[in-house]
Design a protein around this motif. Structure first.
Motif, PDB file in Angstrom:
ATOM      1  N   GLY A   1       0.809  -1.209   0.000  1.00  0.00           N
ATOM      2  CA  GLY A   1       0.000   0.000   0.000  1.00  0.00           C
ATOM      3  C   GLY A   1       0.839   1.254   0.000  1.00  0.00           C
ATOM      4  O   GLY A   1       2.030   1.255  -0.329  1.00  0.00           O
ATOM      5  N   LEU A   2       0.208   2.321   0.401  1.00  0.00           N
ATOM      6  CA  LEU A   2       0.772   3.662   0.339  1.00  0.00           C
ATOM      7  C   LEU A   2       1.838   3.885   1.401  1.00  0.00           C
ATOM      8  O   LEU A   2       1.783   3.314   2.486  1.00  0.00           O
ATOM      9  CB  LEU A   2      -0.368   4.666   0.531  1.00  0.00           C
ATOM     10  CG  LEU A   2      -0.093   6.153   0.364  1.00  0.00           C
ATOM     11  CD1 LEU A   2       0.296   6.480  -1.066  1.00  0.00           C
ATOM     12  CD2 LEU A   2      -1.344   6.955   0.752  1.00  0.00           C
ATOM     13  N   ASP A   3       2.799   4.750   1.079  1.00  0.00           N
ATOM     14  CA  ASP A   3       3.743   5.265   2.074  1.00  0.00           C
ATOM     15  C   ASP A   3       2.995   6.331   2.873  1.00  0.00           C
ATOM     16  O   ASP A   3       2.881   7.479   2.445  1.00  0.00           O
ATOM     17  CB  ASP A   3       4.962   5.860   1.367  1.00  0.00           C
ATOM     18  CG  ASP A   3       6.018   6.361   2.347  1.00  0.00           C
ATOM     19  OD1 ASP A   3       5.672   6.649   3.510  1.00  0.00           O
ATOM     20  OD2 ASP A   3       7.187   6.499   1.943  1.00  0.00           O
TER      21      ASP A   3
ATOM     22  N   VAL B   1      -6.382  15.271  -4.305  1.00  0.00           N
ATOM     23  CA  VAL B   1      -6.585  13.897  -3.852  1.00  0.00           C
ATOM     24  C   VAL B   1      -5.244  13.183  -3.922  1.00  0.00           C
ATOM     25  O   VAL B   1      -4.584  13.166  -4.967  1.00  0.00           O
ATOM     26  CB  VAL B   1      -7.619  13.152  -4.728  1.00  0.00           C
ATOM     27  CG1 VAL B   1      -7.669  11.675  -4.335  1.00  0.00           C
ATOM     28  CG2 VAL B   1      -9.002  13.778  -4.566  1.00  0.00           C
ATOM     29  N   LEU B   2      -4.817  12.613  -2.796  1.00  0.00           N
ATOM     30  CA  LEU B   2      -3.592  11.826  -2.747  1.00  0.00           C
ATOM     31  C   LEU B   2      -3.975  10.389  -3.105  1.00  0.00           C
ATOM     32  O   LEU B   2      -4.625   9.691  -2.337  1.00  0.00           O
ATOM     33  CB  LEU B   2      -2.966  11.897  -1.355  1.00  0.00           C
ATOM     34  CG  LEU B   2      -2.653  13.319  -0.858  1.00  0.00           C
ATOM     35  CD1 LEU B   2      -1.985  13.268   0.514  1.00  0.00           C
ATOM     36  CD2 LEU B   2      -1.785  14.080  -1.848  1.00  0.00           C
ATOM     37  N   HIS B   3      -3.536   9.991  -4.286  1.00  0.00           N
ATOM     38  CA  HIS B   3      -4.022   8.742  -4.869  1.00  0.00           C
ATOM     39  C   HIS B   3      -2.861   7.772  -5.062  1.00  0.00           C
ATOM     40  O   HIS B   3      -1.720   8.172  -5.255  1.00  0.00           O
ATOM     41  CB  HIS B   3      -4.666   9.046  -6.231  1.00  0.00           C
ATOM     42  CG  HIS B   3      -5.196   7.845  -6.941  1.00  0.00           C
ATOM     43  ND1 HIS B   3      -6.191   7.052  -6.427  1.00  0.00           N
ATOM     44  CD2 HIS B   3      -4.865   7.297  -8.145  1.00  0.00           C
ATOM     45  CE1 HIS B   3      -6.458   6.080  -7.276  1.00  0.00           C
ATOM     46  NE2 HIS B   3      -5.664   6.195  -8.318  1.00  0.00           N
TER      47      HIS B   3
ATOM     48  N   ASP C   1      -2.196   3.624  -6.919  1.00  0.00           N
ATOM     49  CA  ASP C   1      -2.800   2.681  -7.853  1.00  0.00           C
ATOM     50  C   ASP C   1      -3.065   1.340  -7.174  1.00  0.00           C
ATOM     51  O   ASP C   1      -2.142   0.573  -6.895  1.00  0.00           O
ATOM     52  CB  ASP C   1      -1.872   2.495  -9.055  1.00  0.00           C
ATOM     53  CG  ASP C   1      -2.558   1.782 -10.210  1.00  0.00           C
ATOM     54  OD1 ASP C   1      -3.592   1.118  -9.971  1.00  0.00           O
ATOM     55  OD2 ASP C   1      -2.063   1.887 -11.351  1.00  0.00           O
ATOM     56  N   LEU C   2      -4.320   1.052  -6.922  1.00  0.00           N
ATOM     57  CA  LEU C   2      -4.688  -0.214  -6.288  1.00  0.00           C
ATOM     58  C   LEU C   2      -4.379  -1.419  -7.181  1.00  0.00           C
ATOM     59  O   LEU C   2      -4.179  -2.522  -6.686  1.00  0.00           O
ATOM     60  CB  LEU C   2      -6.167  -0.215  -5.919  1.00  0.00           C
ATOM     61  CG  LEU C   2      -6.558   0.478  -4.606  1.00  0.00           C
ATOM     62  CD1 LEU C   2      -8.069   0.554  -4.478  1.00  0.00           C
ATOM     63  CD2 LEU C   2      -5.959  -0.243  -3.404  1.00  0.00           C
ATOM     64  N   HIS C   3      -4.338  -1.209  -8.496  1.00  0.00           N
ATOM     65  CA  HIS C   3      -3.991  -2.314  -9.387  1.00  0.00           C
ATOM     66  C   HIS C   3      -2.562  -2.797  -9.099  1.00  0.00           C
ATOM     67  O   HIS C   3      -2.299  -4.000  -9.062  1.00  0.00           O
ATOM     68  CB  HIS C   3      -4.119  -1.889 -10.850  1.00  0.00           C
ATOM     69  CG  HIS C   3      -5.524  -1.603 -11.266  1.00  0.00           C
ATOM     70  ND1 HIS C   3      -6.122  -0.379 -11.068  1.00  0.00           N
ATOM     71  CD2 HIS C   3      -6.462  -2.394 -11.856  1.00  0.00           C
ATOM     72  CE1 HIS C   3      -7.369  -0.422 -11.525  1.00  0.00           C
ATOM     73  NE2 HIS C   3      -7.597  -1.624 -12.004  1.00  0.00           N
ATOM     74  N   VAL C   4      -1.651  -1.847  -8.887  1.00  0.00           N
ATOM     75  CA  VAL C   4      -0.276  -2.213  -8.539  1.00  0.00           C
ATOM     76  C   VAL C   4      -0.252  -2.915  -7.191  1.00  0.00           C
ATOM     77  O   VAL C   4       0.439  -3.928  -7.003  1.00  0.00           O
ATOM     78  CB  VAL C   4       0.630  -0.973  -8.532  1.00  0.00           C
ATOM     79  CG1 VAL C   4       2.031  -1.316  -8.031  1.00  0.00           C
ATOM     80  CG2 VAL C   4       0.703  -0.354  -9.928  1.00  0.00           C
ATOM     81  N   ASP C   5      -1.011  -2.383  -6.226  1.00  0.00           N
ATOM     82  CA  ASP C   5      -1.064  -3.002  -4.898  1.00  0.00           C
ATOM     83  C   ASP C   5      -1.546  -4.449  -4.981  1.00  0.00           C
ATOM     84  O   ASP C   5      -0.947  -5.357  -4.380  1.00  0.00           O
ATOM     85  CB  ASP C   5      -2.006  -2.219  -3.981  1.00  0.00           C
ATOM     86  CG  ASP C   5      -1.455  -0.862  -3.589  1.00  0.00           C
ATOM     87  OD1 ASP C   5      -0.239  -0.656  -3.718  1.00  0.00           O
ATOM     88  OD2 ASP C   5      -2.249  -0.012  -3.150  1.00  0.00           O
TER      89      ASP C   5
ATOM     90  N   SER D   1       3.710   2.011  -2.506  1.00  0.00           N
ATOM     91  CA  SER D   1       3.065   2.740  -3.599  1.00  0.00           C
ATOM     92  C   SER D   1       3.433   4.221  -3.581  1.00  0.00           C
ATOM     93  O   SER D   1       3.474   4.848  -2.525  1.00  0.00           O
ATOM     94  CB  SER D   1       1.546   2.602  -3.504  1.00  0.00           C
ATOM     95  OG  SER D   1       1.158   1.260  -3.639  1.00  0.00           O
ATOM     96  N   HIS D   2       3.682   4.755  -4.771  1.00  0.00           N
ATOM     97  CA  HIS D   2       3.981   6.166  -4.905  1.00  0.00           C
ATOM     98  C   HIS D   2       2.696   6.989  -4.868  1.00  0.00           C
ATOM     99  O   HIS D   2       1.642   6.561  -5.343  1.00  0.00           O
ATOM    100  CB  HIS D   2       4.712   6.437  -6.220  1.00  0.00           C
ATOM    101  CG  HIS D   2       6.068   5.809  -6.293  1.00  0.00           C
ATOM    102  ND1 HIS D   2       7.100   6.183  -5.459  1.00  0.00           N
ATOM    103  CD2 HIS D   2       6.548   4.826  -7.089  1.00  0.00           C
ATOM    104  CE1 HIS D   2       8.170   5.465  -5.753  1.00  0.00           C
ATOM    105  NE2 HIS D   2       7.861   4.630  -6.726  1.00  0.00           N
TER     106      HIS D   2
END
Length: 292
Positions: A111-113, A243-245, A247-251, A275-276
């Motif tokens: 997931g996200l940093d 919006v800080l987004h 990519d869930l596809h990468v996750d 994720s970036h």
């Protein structure tokens, strides 16, 4: 060759607003056709609010039924951590999604940093409104989601450095759900004359905006997370500033590859990168892409 013809079942246990869990399920279904030669079947259990008992019961059922891997988004609580470690002890690998569980033996966080996201939100707000006096409203869905806590800590530290004259007021606990978020927000904003900025870490943004509008205190800048259906409409209408987004596809690709490698069905260990962050504005909203 070992993967060909194998049938693998992966379970997802997610406490999140329906808008987010649907995005996770959609992403999983879209990346699966490109994941190896094994037949992978995801099974989803998602609720907007899950108690500790709900989560531990779900994990217990999975342990009895059997699974090739569990991907979980849940609160960082001792009973949940214990249930996760019991799964792992039974030979079922676990991956945490967008919010981690401390001290568990999960095989990966995907997931996200979150710390970087918090710092980015502080930077965007500071550059937009400057270092004057004013009130910044923050909102998390729940106190025990570690990812949101990491965002908040980093946000406050960075904002204090960049804009020490701003004060931060918290309005958390609505689980990102409209009704609960509305109730909490109405109680908080009633005593505020003006809000210059909002950083929403846990969703429920329509409810937050409606409460601020009714109070006559719409902010100059509003930073939110995730380009889901609701936020896409809000930023397209100009109601959200950023919006800080991610990519869930990468996750989800990372999730399945980590599970397959655990079962020795991928020859090379996948490089699971955090994720970036993509900063989305009303001027660069990406189109909805149906992948694969």
């Amino acid at each position: 060759m070992a993967a060909r013809g194998r049938r693998l079942f992966f379970d997802f246990v997610i406490e999140a607003p329906t808008r987010f869990s649907r995005e996770v399920q959609r992403a999983a279904e879209q990346v699966l056709p490109c994941i190896g030669s094994a037949v992978c079947r995801p099974r989803f259990q998602a609720q907007e609010i899950m108690s500790e008992d709900d989560v531990t019961a779900a994990l217990s059922r999975i342990a009895k039924l059997g699974s090739h891997g569990v991907c979980i988004k849940a609160r960082d609580l001792p009973t949940i951590r214990s249930a996760v470690d019991q799964l792992i002890a039974a030979g079922i690998p676990v991956i945490t999604l967008v919010t981690d569980l401390t001290t568990t033996k999960r095989i990966a966080y995907v997931g996200l940093d979150n710390e970087s996201a918090g710092r980015t939100a502080a930077y965007l707000i500071a550059k937009t409104i400057g270092d004057g006096d004013g009130t910044v409203l923050t909102s998390r869905s729940n106190d025990r989601f570690l990812g949101e806590e990491e965002r908040e800590v980093a946000f406050k530290a960075s904002l204090n450095q960049l804009c020490p004259n701003l004060r931060v007021i918290d309005a958390s606990g609505g689980s990102g759900v409209h009704v609960e978020t509305s109730r909490i927000m109405q109680g908080v904003v009633a005593g505020l004359d003006q809000v210059c900025a909002v950083y929403s870490m846990g969703g429920g943004n329509t409810a937050i905006l409606n409460a601020l509008e009714q109070n006559g205190s719409l902010p100059d800048v509003f930073v939110a997370h995730d380009l889901d259906h609701d936020n896409r409409q809000l930023i397209n209408d100009g109601r959200l500033s950023y919006v800080l987004h991610h990519d869930l596809h990468v996750d989800l690709q990372n999730v399945f590859q980590a599970f397959l490698h655990h079962h020795r069905l991928l020859p090379v260990s996948p490089q699971i990168a955090i994720s970036h962050i993509q900063v989305i504005t009303p001027e660069n909203i990406p189109p909805v892409i149906r992948r694969f």
